[in-house]
Design an enzyme around this catalytic site. Structure first.
Site, PDB file in Angstrom:
ATOM      1  N   GLN A  93       0.915  -1.048   0.062  1.00 51.48           N
ATOM      2  CA  GLN A  93      -0.035  -0.216   0.129  1.00 51.48           C
ATOM      3  C   GLN A  93       0.736   1.010   0.568  1.00 51.48           C
ATOM      4  O   GLN A  93       0.431   2.378   0.090  1.00 51.48           O
ATOM      5  CB  GLN A  93      -0.888  -0.187   1.698  1.00 51.48           C
ATOM      6  CG  GLN A  93      -2.316  -1.233   1.412  1.00 51.48           C
ATOM      7  CD  GLN A  93      -2.420  -1.395   2.722  1.00 51.48           C
ATOM      8  OE1 GLN A  93      -3.152  -1.081   2.609  1.00 51.48           O
ATOM      9  NE2 GLN A  93      -1.502  -1.722   3.603  1.00 51.48           N
ATOM     10  N   VAL A  95       3.593   4.169  -1.165  1.00 46.29           N
ATOM     11  CA  VAL A  95       3.742   4.412  -2.456  1.00 46.29           C
ATOM     12  C   VAL A  95       5.635   5.445  -2.478  1.00 46.29           C
ATOM     13  O   VAL A  95       6.077   5.847  -3.425  1.00 46.29           O
ATOM     14  CB  VAL A  95       3.234   5.995  -3.184  1.00 46.29           C
ATOM     15  CG1 VAL A  95       1.682   5.138  -2.975  1.00 46.29           C
ATOM     16  CG2 VAL A  95       2.681   6.775  -1.127  1.00 46.29           C
ATOM     17  N   ASP A  96       5.888   5.106  -1.441  1.00 49.10           N
ATOM     18  CA  ASP A  96       7.663   5.055  -1.154  1.00 49.10           C
ATOM     19  C   ASP A  96       8.908   4.737  -2.226  1.00 49.10           C
ATOM     20  O   ASP A  96      10.273   4.912  -2.361  1.00 49.10           O
ATOM     21  CB  ASP A  96       7.858   5.049  -0.127  1.00 49.10           C
ATOM     22  CG  ASP A  96       8.601   3.538   0.932  1.00 49.10           C
ATOM     23  OD1 ASP A  96       8.382   2.875   0.170  1.00 49.10           O
ATOM     24  OD2 ASP A  96       7.613   3.640   2.199  1.00 49.10           O
ATOM     25  N   HIS A 111      -1.462   1.168  -4.185  1.00 43.81           N
ATOM     26  CA  HIS A 111      -1.831   2.063  -4.162  1.00 43.81           C
ATOM     27  C   HIS A 111      -1.020   3.913  -4.631  1.00 43.81           C
ATOM     28  O   HIS A 111      -0.953   5.010  -4.959  1.00 43.81           O
ATOM     29  CB  HIS A 111      -2.057   3.036  -2.985  1.00 43.81           C
ATOM     30  CG  HIS A 111      -2.693   2.043  -1.912  1.00 43.81           C
ATOM     31  ND1 HIS A 111      -2.946   2.362  -0.792  1.00 43.81           N
ATOM     32  CD2 HIS A 111      -4.254   1.859  -2.157  1.00 43.81           C
ATOM     33  CE1 HIS A 111      -4.337   1.289  -0.274  1.00 43.81           C
ATOM     34  NE2 HIS A 111      -5.058   0.936  -1.425  1.00 43.81           N
ATOM     35  N   THR A 179       0.715  -2.820   8.034  1.00 41.02           N
ATOM     36  CA  THR A 179      -0.249  -2.195   8.552  1.00 41.02           C
ATOM     37  C   THR A 179      -1.877  -2.289   9.210  1.00 41.02           C
ATOM     38  O   THR A 179      -2.109  -3.468   9.860  1.00 41.02           O
ATOM     39  CB  THR A 179      -1.186  -2.475   6.450  1.00 41.02           C
ATOM     40  OG1 THR A 179      -2.472  -2.076   6.360  1.00 41.02           O
ATOM     41  CG2 THR A 179      -0.715  -4.071   6.764  1.00 41.02           C
ATOM     42  N   LEU A 205       4.118  -3.964  14.907  1.00 44.95           N
ATOM     43  CA  LEU A 205       4.301  -2.826  16.638  1.00 44.95           C
ATOM     44  C   LEU A 205       2.891  -3.373  17.339  1.00 44.95           C
ATOM     45  O   LEU A 205       2.786  -3.534  18.944  1.00 44.95           O
ATOM     46  CB  LEU A 205       4.307  -1.869  16.250  1.00 44.95           C
ATOM     47  CG  LEU A 205       5.618  -0.623  16.873  1.00 44.95           C
ATOM     48  CD1 LEU A 205       6.491  -1.456  17.016  1.00 44.95           C
ATOM     49  CD2 LEU A 205       5.187   0.709  16.526  1.00 44.95           C
TER      50      LEU A 205
HETATM   51  N1  APR Z   1       6.580  -2.095  12.829  1.00 41.01           N
HETATM   52  C1  APR Z   1       5.529  -3.125  12.084  1.00 41.01           C
HETATM   53  N2  APR Z   1       4.414  -2.134  12.329  1.00 41.01           N
HETATM   54  C2  APR Z   1       4.677  -1.024  13.160  1.00 41.01           C
HETATM   55  C3  APR Z   1       6.215  -0.112  12.644  1.00 41.01           C
HETATM   56  C4  APR Z   1       7.658  -1.374  12.756  1.00 41.01           C
HETATM   57  N3  APR Z   1       8.028  -0.006  12.565  1.00 41.01           N
HETATM   58  N4  APR Z   1       5.853   0.668  12.773  1.00 41.01           N
HETATM   59  C5  APR Z   1       4.134   1.421  12.843  1.00 41.01           C
HETATM   60  N5  APR Z   1       3.364   0.001  12.772  1.00 41.01           N
HETATM   61  C6  APR Z   1       2.298  -0.569  12.326  1.00 41.01           C
HETATM   62  C7  APR Z   1       1.725   0.400  13.337  1.00 41.01           C
HETATM   63  O1  APR Z   1       0.767  -0.266  14.286  1.00 41.01           O
HETATM   64  C8  APR Z   1       0.339   0.042  12.061  1.00 41.01           C
HETATM   65  O2  APR Z   1      -0.673  -0.655  12.461  1.00 41.01           O
HETATM   66  O3  APR Z   1       1.813  -0.141  10.734  1.00 41.01           O
HETATM   67  C9  APR Z   1       0.547   0.101  11.264  1.00 41.01           C
HETATM   68  C10 APR Z   1       0.692   1.603   9.883  1.00 41.01           C
HETATM   69  O4  APR Z   1      -0.406   2.385   9.654  1.00 41.01           O
HETATM   70  P1  APR Z   1      -1.185   3.171   9.565  1.00 41.01           P
HETATM   71  O5  APR Z   1      -0.964   4.514   9.249  1.00 41.01           O
HETATM   72  O6  APR Z   1      -2.607   4.246   9.023  1.00 41.01           O
HETATM   73  O7  APR Z   1      -0.951   2.926   7.831  1.00 41.01           O
HETATM   74  P2  APR Z   1      -0.950   1.300   6.631  1.00 41.01           P
HETATM   75  O8  APR Z   1      -2.406   0.582   6.937  1.00 41.01           O
HETATM   76  O9  APR Z   1      -0.224   1.436   5.664  1.00 41.01           O
HETATM   77  O10 APR Z   1      -2.824   2.189   5.875  1.00 41.01           O
HETATM   78  C11 APR Z   1      -2.963   1.838   4.895  1.00 41.01           C
HETATM   79  O11 APR Z   1      -4.182   4.214   4.133  1.00 41.01           O
HETATM   80  O12 APR Z   1      -3.790   6.916   3.904  1.00 41.01           O
HETATM   81  C12 APR Z   1      -4.293   5.132   3.247  1.00 41.01           C
HETATM   82  O13 APR Z   1      -3.205   5.122   1.304  1.00 41.01           O
HETATM   83  C13 APR Z   1      -2.991   5.419   2.740  1.00 41.01           C
HETATM   84  O14 APR Z   1      -2.161   3.095   2.056  1.00 41.01           O
HETATM   85  C14 APR Z   1      -2.272   4.004   3.319  1.00 41.01           C
HETATM   86  C15 APR Z   1      -3.748   3.578   4.151  1.00 41.01           C
END
Ligand code: APR
Length: 239
Positions: A93, A95-96, A111, A179, A205
């Site tokens: 998901q 985009v980096d 994405h 995620t 995490l």
């Molecule tokens: N290692 C493992 N997990 C981690 C770490 C780490 N070092 N740091 C943070 N996390 C976890 C957090 O606990 C959280 O569950 O990563 C997750 C990040 O969640 P989000 O910020 O919601 O990101 P993501 O799930 O990728 O978001 C999905 O939302 O805004 C949209 O399009 C955007 O692709 C994105 C989508």
């Protein structure tokens, strides 16, 4: 779970895997993405209303992604692909572009990508490095239409869903990394893969929203857990 070279492994990653590369996640810091509400920068309405602001935001995100380096979590997934070859696929998901930078080849960027943009008129895609970013709203080098970031915004349909669906139906292990499991359709993939027989693994995490579909959960940093887990798979398969 025993993973061998014949195991078909499908991985889904989110912002958490890039956190250790210094890129902010979306939902960890009070729901703001780099001080913006997601709906102010990541929707088609926001782009219609304030294209210059949205473009400035994505130009900055692109610059930031260019500076970022893959971390041990990304590198472990590249090692896993190198071992499994065609039995490995990675849906992200993010985009980096850090999975590609780490060496992964079978990457599906559902994405989109910060590293490309496309013309809203003729739909041609361009690498960001090839367009004139001095312009407030960059214009298409071919037809002078308005360019936009090649990122799937809220309310838009993610890319490659047919291919993803086929992979979800045909994997033995489905692993979700970093995620939050709140943004659909990606949040539903673990359920689909499990219904179709996959063993499901999560690395995060924190506990996740859709944890009832997870068979094996590893709590901690992706950059610490993935290298250990993947080395263990590779080493014990050789025995
Ligand atoms: N290692 C493992 N997990 C981690 C770490 C780490 N070092 N740091 C943070 N996390 C976890 C957090 O606990 C959280 O569950 O990563 C997750 C990040 O969640 P989000 O910020 O919601 O990101 P993501 O799930 O990728 O978001 C999905 O939302 O805004 C949209 O399009 C955007 O692709 C994105 C989508």
């Amino acid at each position: 779970m025993k993973v061998t070279k014949d195991t078909r492994v499908l991985v889904l990653t989110g912002a958490g895997i890039s956190a250790e590369s210094g890129l902010k996640t979306f939902r960890d810091a009070g729901g703001l993405w780099e001080n913006h509400r997601v709906e102010d920068v990541a929707t088609p309405e926001a782009f219609r209303r304030a294209p210059v602001m949205v473009w400035n935001f994505y130009k900055e995100r692109w610059q930031q992604a260019l500076q970022a380096k893959p971390n041990p979590g990304h590198l472990a997934l590249a090692k896993l692909e190198n071992w499994l070859q065609d039995n490995f696929h990675l849906i992200t998901q993010n985009v980096d572009g850090l999975h590609t930078a780490a060496g992964n080849k079978r990457v599906i960027e559902m994405h989109g990508s910060l590293h490309t943009c496309f013309c809203t008129r003729c739909h041609t895609r361009f690498p960001m490095k090839d367009i004139n970013l001095e312009e407030d709203i960059p214009l298409c080098p071919k037809c002078k239409g308005m360019l936009r970031p090649d990122v799937v915004w809220f309310g838009e349909v993610p890319y490659h869903l047919d291919k993803i669906d086929a992979l979800l139906h045909n994997c033995d292990v489905f692993m979700v990394v970093g995620t939050s499991g709140v943004v659909y359709p990606a949040a539903g993939f673990v359920m689909t893969a499990r219904y179709f027989g996959a063993h499901t693994i999560a690395v995060n995490l924190n506990p996740m929203e859709n944890s009832e579909f997870i068979d094996e959960f590893y709590q901690g940093k992706a950059g610490e857990i993935l290298p250990r887990l993947i080395d263990e798979w590779i080493n014990s398969a050789d025995k």
